[in-house]
Design an enzyme around this catalytic site. Sequence first.
Site, PDB file in Angstrom:
ATOM      1  N   GLU A   1       0.873  -1.173   0.000  1.00 44.47           N
ATOM      2  CA  GLU A   1       0.000   0.000   0.000  1.00 44.47           C
ATOM      3  C   GLU A   1       0.911   1.224   0.000  1.00 44.47           C
ATOM      4  OE1 GLU A   1      -2.504  -0.106   3.415  1.00 44.47           O
ATOM      5  OE2 GLU A   1      -3.589  -1.894   2.770  1.00 44.47           O
TER       6      GLU A   1
ATOM      7  N   ASP B   1      -5.467   9.099   9.856  1.00 44.30           N
ATOM      8  CA  ASP B   1      -4.097   8.745  10.207  1.00 44.30           C
ATOM      9  C   ASP B   1      -3.623   9.388  11.498  1.00 44.30           C
ATOM     10  OD1 ASP B   1      -3.305   6.997   8.035  1.00 44.30           O
ATOM     11  OD2 ASP B   1      -3.623   8.736   6.751  1.00 44.30           O
TER      12      ASP B   1
END
Length: 278
Positions: free
Chosen positions: A50, A61
């Site tokens: 990824e 995040d």
Amino acid sequence: MTTRIDTRFAELKSKGRAAFVTYVMAGDPDPATSLEIVKALPKSGADVIELGIPFTDPMADGPSIQAAGLRALKIGMTLKKTLELVRDFRKDDNVTPLVLMGYYNPIYIYGVDKFLADAKTAGVDGLIIVDLPPEEDDELCIPALKAGLNFIRLATPTTDDKRLPAVLANTSGFVYYVSIAGITGAAAADANAVGEAVARIKRHTRLPICVGFGIRTPEAARAIAEKADGSVVGTALVDALKNSLDAEGRATAKTVNAVAELTAALAQGVKGAQQAAE
């Protein structure tokens, strides 16, 4: 249509083992080092890569991946340069599945049709776009599937049985199960809770289920790999990269190896799950 992702998961299933999925940020800490890191991942045991698209407001995040994105943006990394990185990676590796993970804004600015054409040509296999729910499938998901890319959706501990069919409807490649109710790197995944969640999702889909958010060690990667079709590690790799940089945040002679060595240790953890199951 069979993608590299489909092929890789079929291979792993025939071997009776889970996938090891690695996440790194494109362009961190600079484009040349980032390319070397991405090239090193499969050699160190990564089954799927990824690649994060740097973005200023990455709402899913935690601090580590936010900082990685800012490091990449600071040196001028863009979505166009991310696709160039993929193209360069594909010169030497035409088999490792590569997924772009990020947020819709950079793609919207780039232009959906142009992005999908350029991504496919560059050698991207799938997309994980965190901030596009199923209600917005016409925006990117359906066009991506038509372009021959997998569209991988997130399911979370709060995705109940009523919501799950909508989440899975146009998902392909694999399902990404978020093991914690929170941001990346914030807490440790509970293997038993993950096992129950994976079993529940499998009642609704035949797709492989990979688990991420909260896996930092080979032991944790192994524990999750015994319950799911794949373990995803990102924050720990991003932290290993950061800890190898000099005082100005530049790459050192240790940077690529720091990521590669941790990748190899984590890969051994995942592969150990197969031995435990046999």
